[in-house]
Design a protein around this motif. Structure first.
Motif, short mmCIF file in Angstrom:
data_model
loop_
_atom_site.label_atom_id
_atom_site.label_comp_id
_atom_site.label_asym_id
_atom_site.label_seq_id
_atom_site.Cartn_x
_atom_site.Cartn_y
_atom_site.Cartn_z
N ASP A 37 0.83 -1.21 0.00
CA ASP A 37 0.00 0.00 0.00
C ASP A 37 0.87 1.26 0.00
OD1 ASP A 37 -2.41 -1.39 0.00
OD2 ASP A 37 -2.67 -1.26 2.18
N SER A 38 1.91 1.26 0.82
CA SER A 38 2.81 2.42 0.90
C SER A 38 3.53 2.65 -0.43
CB SER A 38 3.83 2.22 2.02
OG SER A 38 4.77 3.26 2.01
N LEU A 39 4.03 1.58 -1.04
CA LEU A 39 4.74 1.71 -2.31
C LEU A 39 3.80 2.20 -3.41
CD1 LEU A 39 6.89 -1.52 -2.09
CD2 LEU A 39 7.76 0.83 -2.10
N GLN A 40 2.56 1.72 -3.41
CA GLN A 40 1.58 2.20 -4.40
C GLN A 40 1.33 3.69 -4.23
OE1 GLN A 40 -1.74 -0.39 -3.57
NE2 GLN A 40 -1.35 -1.60 -5.41
N LEU A 41 1.12 4.10 -2.99
CA LEU A 41 0.81 5.50 -2.71
C LEU A 41 1.97 6.42 -3.05
CD1 LEU A 41 -0.88 7.78 -1.42
CD2 LEU A 41 0.07 7.09 0.78
N THR A 42 3.16 6.08 -2.58
CA THR A 42 4.30 7.00 -2.72
C THR A 42 4.88 7.02 -4.13
OG1 THR A 42 5.84 5.31 -1.91
CG2 THR A 42 4.90 6.80 -0.28
N SER A 43 4.52 6.05 -4.96
CA SER A 43 5.03 6.06 -6.34
C SER A 43 4.40 7.16 -7.17
CB SER A 43 4.80 4.71 -7.02
OG SER A 43 3.43 4.52 -7.29
N GLY A 44 3.18 7.57 -6.83
CA GLY A 44 2.49 8.55 -7.66
C GLY A 44 2.22 9.87 -6.97
N GLU A 45 2.66 10.03 -5.76
CA GLU A 45 2.40 11.25 -5.00
C GLU A 45 3.71 11.74 -4.38
OE1 GLU A 45 -0.54 12.66 -4.95
OE2 GLU A 45 -1.74 11.02 -5.75
N SER A 46 3.75 12.99 -3.99
CA SER A 46 4.95 13.56 -3.35
C SER A 46 4.86 13.42 -1.85
CB SER A 46 5.10 15.03 -3.75
OG SER A 46 5.26 15.15 -5.14
N VAL A 47 4.72 12.17 -1.41
CA VAL A 47 4.56 11.89 0.02
C VAL A 47 5.42 10.69 0.42
CG1 VAL A 47 2.22 12.84 0.15
CG2 VAL A 47 2.54 10.41 -0.34
N ALA A 48 5.59 10.53 1.72
CA ALA A 48 6.24 9.37 2.32
C ALA A 48 5.34 8.90 3.45
CB ALA A 48 7.62 9.75 2.85
N THR A 49 5.46 7.64 3.82
CA THR A 49 4.62 7.12 4.90
C THR A 49 5.43 7.02 6.18
OG1 THR A 49 5.08 4.85 4.16
CG2 THR A 49 3.05 5.87 3.38
N PRO A 50 4.85 7.48 7.30
CA PRO A 50 5.57 7.45 8.59
C PRO A 50 5.51 6.06 9.24
CG PRO A 50 3.42 8.45 8.88
CD PRO A 50 3.56 8.15 7.41
N VAL A 51 6.21 5.93 10.33
CA VAL A 51 6.22 4.68 11.10
C VAL A 51 4.79 4.29 11.47
CG1 VAL A 51 6.53 5.87 13.32
CG2 VAL A 51 7.33 3.52 13.06
N ASN A 52 4.52 3.00 11.39
CA ASN A 52 3.21 2.42 11.74
C ASN A 52 2.05 2.94 10.90
OD1 ASN A 52 4.38 0.82 13.76
ND2 ASN A 52 4.22 2.48 15.24
N TRP A 53 2.33 3.51 9.74
CA TRP A 53 1.30 4.03 8.85
C TRP A 53 0.38 2.90 8.39
CZ3 TRP A 53 0.34 2.76 3.73
CH2 TRP A 53 -0.58 3.58 3.05
N LYS A 54 -0.90 3.22 8.28
CA LYS A 54 -1.89 2.32 7.69
C LYS A 54 -2.66 3.12 6.65
CE LYS A 54 -2.57 -0.58 11.75
NZ LYS A 54 -1.81 0.12 12.77
N LYS A 55 -3.14 2.44 5.62
CA LYS A 55 -3.87 3.09 4.54
C LYS A 55 -4.97 3.99 5.11
CE LYS A 55 -5.58 1.94 0.00
NZ LYS A 55 -4.42 2.32 -0.75
N GLY A 56 -4.98 5.24 4.67
CA GLY A 56 -5.95 6.22 5.15
C GLY A 56 -5.41 7.15 6.21
N ASP A 57 -4.29 6.77 6.87
CA ASP A 57 -3.66 7.64 7.86
C ASP A 57 -2.98 8.81 7.16
OD1 ASP A 57 -4.39 5.82 9.80
OD2 ASP A 57 -2.35 5.10 10.20
N ASP A 58 -2.70 9.87 7.91
CA ASP A 58 -1.96 11.01 7.36
C ASP A 58 -0.57 10.56 6.91
OD1 ASP A 58 -4.11 12.58 7.90
OD2 ASP A 58 -3.16 13.74 9.50
N VAL A 59 -0.04 11.26 5.91
CA VAL A 59 1.27 10.96 5.34
C VAL A 59 2.17 12.18 5.45
CG1 VAL A 59 0.44 9.17 3.76
CG2 VAL A 59 0.45 11.55 3.02
#
Length: 122
Positions: A37-59
């Protein structure tokens, strides 16, 4: 000792992620799916996922974006800046730690691993 490894490949067949576990430790499929989920999200957006991130959480807004670029991408007030001691009293064009809403929430599909996304029925 034997180990178990998980590899996630990009469409260009380069390695996006490797996880290695000792043989005595089972793999955590929830963590593997979280990483996809993180790799899908960050491949197309200018974001990174923080520790313990789950889909829908802030990035996290990617650091290379200036605050002005982040305003353009996420809208004025579309992210929040976390005050850090190292930034106090400084005039900055970009802040190190900025959070925004998960940009993937309104839309589905696409991205680096769209082959793993559920297909919508027509």
């Amino acid at each position: 000792m034997t180990v178990r490894s998980v590899f996630i490949l990009k469409p260009d067949k380069t390695i996006a992620l490797m996880m290695t576990y000792p043989a005595t430790c089972g793999r955590n499929f929830d963590e593997i799916l979280r990483c996809v989920d993180s790799l899908q999200l960050t491949s197309g957006e200018s974001v990174a996922t923080p520790v313990n991130w789950k889909k829908g959480d802030d990035v996290i807004v990617n650091f290379p974006l200036t605050d002005a670029d982040a305003d353009d991408k996420f809208g004025k007030g579309g992210y929040r800046v976390i005050d850090l001691p190292s930034e106090k009293g400084k005039e900055l064009t970009k802040h190190y730690l900025r959070y925004t809403k998960d940009p993937s929430k309104p839309k589905r599909g696409g991205g680096l691993f769209s082959m793993f996304s559920k297909k919508e029925k027509k």
